[in-house]
Design a protein around this motif. Structure first.
Motif, mmCIF file in Angstrom:
data_model
loop_
_atom_site.group_PDB
_atom_site.id
_atom_site.type_symbol
_atom_site.label_atom_id
_atom_site.label_comp_id
_atom_site.label_asym_id
_atom_site.label_seq_id
_atom_site.Cartn_x
_atom_site.Cartn_y
_atom_site.Cartn_z
ATOM 1 N N PHE A 342 0.860 -1.187 0.000
ATOM 2 C CA PHE A 342 0.000 0.000 0.000
ATOM 3 C C PHE A 342 0.898 1.241 0.000
ATOM 4 C CE2 PHE A 342 -3.437 -2.402 2.645
ATOM 5 C CZ PHE A 342 -3.903 -3.025 1.496
ATOM 6 N N VAL A 343 0.617 2.127 -0.917
ATOM 7 C CA VAL A 343 1.403 3.351 -1.040
ATOM 8 C C VAL A 343 0.578 4.533 -0.559
ATOM 9 C CG1 VAL A 343 2.632 4.865 -2.638
ATOM 10 C CG2 VAL A 343 2.625 2.392 -3.014
ATOM 11 N N PHE A 344 1.148 5.286 0.363
ATOM 12 C CA PHE A 344 0.466 6.475 0.881
ATOM 13 C C PHE A 344 1.097 7.705 0.250
ATOM 14 C CE2 PHE A 344 0.616 3.373 4.479
ATOM 15 C CZ PHE A 344 -0.665 2.905 4.286
ATOM 16 N N GLY A 345 0.281 8.487 -0.406
ATOM 17 C CA GLY A 345 0.854 9.637 -1.119
ATOM 18 C C GLY A 345 -0.049 10.842 -1.112
ATOM 19 N N TRP A 346 0.518 11.897 -1.672
ATOM 20 C CA TRP A 346 -0.187 13.165 -1.781
ATOM 21 C C TRP A 346 -0.724 13.231 -3.196
ATOM 22 C CZ3 TRP A 346 0.265 18.392 -3.709
ATOM 23 C CH2 TRP A 346 -0.475 19.324 -2.941
ATOM 24 N N SER A 347 -2.021 13.183 -3.366
ATOM 25 C CA SER A 347 -2.647 13.152 -4.687
ATOM 26 C C SER A 347 -3.809 14.120 -4.707
ATOM 27 C CB SER A 347 -3.175 11.752 -5.010
ATOM 28 O OG SER A 347 -2.270 10.758 -4.631
ATOM 29 N N ARG A 370 -2.680 5.660 -4.777
ATOM 30 C CA ARG A 370 -3.015 6.774 -5.685
ATOM 31 C C ARG A 370 -4.511 7.058 -5.795
ATOM 32 N NH1 ARG A 370 2.023 7.206 -5.834
ATOM 33 N NH2 ARG A 370 3.290 5.505 -6.644
ATOM 34 N N GLN A 371 -5.312 6.376 -5.001
ATOM 35 C CA GLN A 371 -6.755 6.614 -5.008
ATOM 36 C C GLN A 371 -7.163 7.339 -3.738
ATOM 37 O OE1 GLN A 371 -9.379 5.679 -7.135
ATOM 38 N NE2 GLN A 371 -7.702 5.302 -8.571
ATOM 39 N N PRO A 372 -7.593 8.585 -3.832
ATOM 40 C CA PRO A 372 -8.161 9.206 -2.626
ATOM 41 C C PRO A 372 -9.452 8.482 -2.268
ATOM 42 C CG PRO A 372 -7.771 10.838 -4.372
ATOM 43 C CD PRO A 372 -7.622 9.479 -4.994
ATOM 44 N N TRP A 373 -9.666 8.273 -0.986
ATOM 45 C CA TRP A 373 -10.909 7.629 -0.530
ATOM 46 C C TRP A 373 -12.091 8.463 -1.042
ATOM 47 C CZ3 TRP A 373 -13.015 3.423 1.172
ATOM 48 C CH2 TRP A 373 -14.146 3.432 1.997
ATOM 49 N N PRO A 374 -13.012 7.825 -1.772
ATOM 50 C CA PRO A 374 -14.066 8.628 -2.394
ATOM 51 C C PRO A 374 -15.174 9.044 -1.439
ATOM 52 C CG PRO A 374 -14.323 6.325 -2.972
ATOM 53 C CD PRO A 374 -13.072 6.422 -2.147
ATOM 54 N N GLY A 375 -15.110 8.558 -0.190
ATOM 55 C CA GLY A 375 -16.149 8.978 0.757
ATOM 56 C C GLY A 375 -16.797 7.768 1.388
ATOM 57 N N ALA A 453 -11.768 -0.958 8.643
ATOM 58 C CA ALA A 453 -11.255 0.335 8.206
ATOM 59 C C ALA A 453 -9.743 0.396 8.413
ATOM 60 C CB ALA A 453 -11.944 1.462 8.972
ATOM 61 N N PHE A 454 -9.088 1.122 7.524
ATOM 62 C CA PHE A 454 -7.629 1.210 7.489
ATOM 63 C C PHE A 454 -7.321 2.634 7.051
ATOM 64 C CE2 PHE A 454 -3.742 0.586 4.843
ATOM 65 C CZ PHE A 454 -2.912 0.067 5.808
ATOM 66 N N HIS A 455 -6.732 3.423 7.938
ATOM 67 C CA HIS A 455 -6.594 4.842 7.585
ATOM 68 C C HIS A 455 -5.524 5.527 8.415
ATOM 69 C CE1 HIS A 455 -8.744 6.171 11.281
ATOM 70 N NE2 HIS A 455 -9.481 5.091 11.106
ATOM 71 N N LYS A 463 -9.745 12.265 6.440
ATOM 72 C CA LYS A 463 -10.934 12.865 5.830
ATOM 73 C C LYS A 463 -10.655 13.472 4.459
ATOM 74 C CE LYS A 463 -14.640 13.305 7.819
ATOM 75 N NZ LYS A 463 -15.824 12.392 7.834
ATOM 76 N N THR A 464 -9.363 13.572 4.083
ATOM 77 C CA THR A 464 -9.072 14.105 2.758
ATOM 78 C C THR A 464 -8.404 13.042 1.886
ATOM 79 O OG1 THR A 464 -6.961 15.065 3.465
ATOM 80 C CG2 THR A 464 -8.899 16.495 3.592
ATOM 81 N N GLY A 465 -8.734 11.777 2.150
ATOM 82 C CA GLY A 465 -8.367 10.729 1.203
ATOM 83 C C GLY A 465 -7.544 9.578 1.717
ATOM 84 N N LEU A 466 -6.827 9.733 2.869
ATOM 85 C CA LEU A 466 -5.942 8.646 3.305
ATOM 86 C C LEU A 466 -6.713 7.627 4.130
ATOM 87 C CD1 LEU A 466 -2.214 9.253 4.268
ATOM 88 C CD2 LEU A 466 -3.395 7.062 4.200
ATOM 89 N N ALA A 467 -7.590 6.917 3.432
ATOM 90 C CA ALA A 467 -8.473 5.959 4.098
ATOM 91 C C ALA A 467 -8.874 4.869 3.115
ATOM 92 C CB ALA A 467 -9.721 6.670 4.631
ATOM 93 N N GLY A 468 -9.309 3.757 3.691
ATOM 94 C CA GLY A 468 -9.796 2.636 2.896
ATOM 95 C C GLY A 468 -10.202 1.541 3.861
ATOM 96 N N TYR A 469 -10.344 0.329 3.343
ATOM 97 C CA TYR A 469 -10.621 -0.785 4.251
ATOM 98 C C TYR A 469 -10.123 -2.069 3.630
ATOM 99 C CZ TYR A 469 -14.841 -1.960 1.465
ATOM 100 O OH TYR A 469 -15.707 -2.300 0.457
ATOM 101 N N ILE A 470 -9.904 -3.052 4.470
ATOM 102 C CA ILE A 470 -9.565 -4.393 3.977
ATOM 103 C C ILE A 470 -10.695 -5.328 4.366
ATOM 104 C CG2 ILE A 470 -7.061 -3.973 4.144
ATOM 105 C CD1 ILE A 470 -7.221 -6.028 6.563
#
Ligand code: C2O
Ligand code: CU
Length: 475
Positions: A342-347, A370-375, A453-455, A463-470
């Motif tokens: 998993f790559v954490f970046g500024w996008s 490279r995918q900001p969390w869409p919400g 959740a994984f963030h 809240k500005t994209g560095l989130a997701g889940y497994i």
């Protein structure tokens, strides 16, 4: 304005809340040993607005807590014992409650849209949980987080060991900042500038909602400090310059052997948002002597809290501090483990994320792969990875950014096994603090089914994209 301040100040004096010691002496009773009897099988929490004096001489309104005039209560549970907790929302906004670090049923994890619908005004959601682990954990909303957490809703949750570990007192220390001006009025809770960098820092550093509180503890006694970094932004760098003691647990999980506590800025223990440290200190033997918990901070080190000895010495010794019993975490099979990166970046994307009823800051800056969390509420947002139940996993966490990120995984305990930058202690945790441009491999067994959740726990990053889940499959 001055009239307003004056009124608040008078009320504060009328209540006798003059000086930190006066306030904390009362609190101390509820923290003292014998607290083990305080573990309960059920609780009710009303998430509500609160008032308190955080800045000397002023009262702050619009805090969020479960009490009218102080921090959310310290919750005490027993290990392996069912605990029911009803959460009623008395706010106008939606909420939900997450039990940070607890390895419990996915349906009780409190993540909006992933495990439950947000709790509306005057609605109640009953959480039921049984923790296999003992230790220091915490709880906070997972909906409208930048508002409700920044406004105060971060509480400590303690799961007691089966046997009393024998300390003379037990003191939870909830570290967090508030963004207030000198009159105790709220400043902007977040800024685009902060969100795109290390987050927007608070202006008032507190312990248990107080600036530099003093706690009394038995002279010559062993005191367990349960330090929880619950701020939305600040990475605390804690040290105790004048104390003898041992670090016994990190992030709820016991160290295999206690180690000496940090005494200097250079050796300070870094606790990112979401992390905890259990530290046992030995109080000075003479009544009136004190020890100080500090954090290094830009400019100068700050006092977080003081402990002052009272009574005649109990004559305990740090050499009596032994390891706590380990929690029952399964060890991953590193040879068979599946590796995912998993790559954490500024996008920066600029578009508005859809967070349903749980709030958005209005922009995205950060991303995983490279995918900001869409919400939170976006239908069809898939898991970052899916694992079979019982599978051994290594996640390679690659931080491409020049900022630190405390990366948190719900529902599972993991251990860092290597870093490209430093020696890293392979201790069980739920939150790993990635340094700038650092890659850390973490390993775990995917033994708790559900969507986890994984963030990043710098909430403006989350809240500005560095989130997701497994996802961990049922079988
Ligand atoms: Cu304490 Cu999803 O977080
Ligand atoms: Cu972050």
């Amino acid at each position: 304005m001055s009239g307003r301040c004056h009124r608040f100040f008078s009320r504060r004096e009328a209540l006798g809340l003059v000086g930190a010691t006066g306030v904390t002496a009362g609190l101390w009773g509820s923290f003292a040993s014998g607290q083990r009897a305080g573990a309960r099988a059920s609780r009710e929490l009303d998430v509500r607005l609160a008032k308190a004096s955080i800045v000397e001489g002023a009262e702050t309104e619009g805090l969020v807590s479960a009490l009218a005039d102080g921090p959310p209560p310290v919750l005490r549970l027993r290990r392996n014992t069912p605990f029911k907790i009803g959460v009623t929302n008395r706010l106008d906004d939606y909420t939900s409650m997450h039990w940070h670090g607890l390895r419990i049923d996915n349906a009780m994890d409190g993540v909006p849209y992933l495990t439950q619908f947000p709790i509306g005004k005057d609605q109640r959601f009953q959480y039921e949980m049984t923790s296999p682990d003992a230790g220091t954990f915490w709880y906070h909303p997972h909906c409208m987080t930048m508002e409700q957490m920044a406004l105060g809703f971060t509480g400590i949750l303690i799961v007691e060991e089966d046997d009393d570990p024998g300390f003379d007192s037990d003191l939870p220390i909830n570290l967090r900042d508030f963004r207030l001006d000198g009159q105790g009025r709220w400043l902007d809770l977040w800024t685009a500038r902060g969100a795109a960098r290390s987050g927007t820092f608070g202006t008032v550093i507190t312990a248990n909602w107080q600036v530099e509180p003093t706690y009394e503890a038995p002279a010559g006694g062993l005191v367990r400090l349960r330090i929880a970094a619950t701020d939305t932004t600040r990475i605390y760098r804690v040290f105790l310059p004048d104390a003898d003691g041992r670090l016994i647990a990190i992030d709820g999980h016991p160290l295999p052997a206690p180690v000496d506590i940090p005494k200097t800025e250079e050796t300070a223990l870094h606790l990112g948002p979401g992390q905890r440290a259990d530290i046992v200190v030995r109080m000075p033997v003479s009544e009136g002597q004190s020890i100080t918990l500090m954090t290094d901070a830009p400019g100068a080190a700050r006092i977080l809290a003081k402990l002052r000895s009272i009574g005649s010495t109990l004559d305990r010794s740090v050499s009596e501090v032994v390891a706590l019993p380990p929690n029952p975490v399964s060890a991953p099979d590193l040879n068979a483990a599946r590796l995912e990166e998993f790559v954490f970046g500024w996008s920066p994307e600029g578009d508005l994320p859809n967070n349903g009823l749980c709030g958005t800051l209005g922009y995205t800056f950060w991303s995983i792969n490279r995918q900001p969390w869409p919400g939170d509420a976006v239908e069809g947002t898939g898991p970052l990875s899916t694992f079979k139940l019982g599978e051994s996993v290594v996640l390679r966490l690659r931080n491409e950014s020049p900022n630190a990120h405390p990366i948190h995984l719900h529902g599972l305990a993991f251990k860092p096994i290597r870093s490209n930058k430093r020696q890293i202690a392979p201790l069980w945790t739920d939150t790993v603090l990635l340094q700038k441009e650092e890659t850390v491999d973490i390993a775990f067994v995917a033994d708790n089914p559900g969507d986890w959740a994984f963030h990043c726990h710098i909430i403006e990053h989350q809240k500005t994209g560095l989130a997701g889940y497994i996802r961990v499959l049922e079988s």
